[in-house]
Design an enzyme around this catalytic site. Structure first.
Site, PDB file in Angstrom:
ATOM      1  N   ALA A  19       0.797  -1.239   0.000  1.00 23.19           N
ATOM      2  CA  ALA A  19       0.000   0.000   0.000  1.00 23.19           C
ATOM      3  C   ALA A  19       0.826   1.284   0.000  1.00 23.19           C
ATOM      4  O   ALA A  19       0.264   2.365   0.139  1.00 23.19           O
ATOM      5  CB  ALA A  19      -0.996   0.022   1.161  1.00 23.19           C
ATOM      6  N   GLY A  21       2.347   2.785  -2.531  1.00 23.16           N
ATOM      7  CA  GLY A  21       1.960   3.597  -3.689  1.00 23.16           C
ATOM      8  C   GLY A  21       0.556   4.166  -3.560  1.00 23.16           C
ATOM      9  O   GLY A  21       0.313   5.336  -3.871  1.00 23.16           O
ATOM     10  N   ASP A  22      -0.370   3.343  -3.077  1.00 17.44           N
ATOM     11  CA  ASP A  22      -1.741   3.817  -2.876  1.00 17.44           C
ATOM     12  C   ASP A  22      -1.780   4.930  -1.836  1.00 17.44           C
ATOM     13  O   ASP A  22      -2.502   5.913  -1.985  1.00 17.44           O
ATOM     14  CB  ASP A  22      -2.654   2.676  -2.423  1.00 17.44           C
ATOM     15  CG  ASP A  22      -2.882   1.645  -3.517  1.00 17.44           C
ATOM     16  OD1 ASP A  22      -2.704   1.981  -4.699  1.00 17.44           O
ATOM     17  OD2 ASP A  22      -3.245   0.515  -3.179  1.00 17.44           O
TER      18      ASP A  22
END
Length: 62
Positions: A19, A21-22
């Site tokens: 997560a 990058g998110d």
């Protein structure tokens, strides 16, 4: 047409990159929607991603 570099933040220990990058994208977009500059938004993204990668899983404990 402007280009800039915003270096990532150093962290003590990378535990799990799930997560990252998110989280970066979410913080970046939230900052931009609040009127932040691209540089401010990138820094916000780095801040959140750097917190996420220091804990197991995709969520930061409360």
């Amino acid at each position: 047409g402007e280009r800039c570099a915003v270096p990532a933040l150093k962290v003590e220990k990378v535990v799990d990159t799930t997560a990252a990058g998110d989280s970066f994208s979410a913080a970046y977009l939230a900052c931009r929607l609040k009127g932040g500059s691209p540089q401010e938004a990138a820094l916000a993204g780095h801040r959140l991603a750097s917190r996420v990668i220091q804990v197991p899983g995709a969520l930061i404990p409360r």
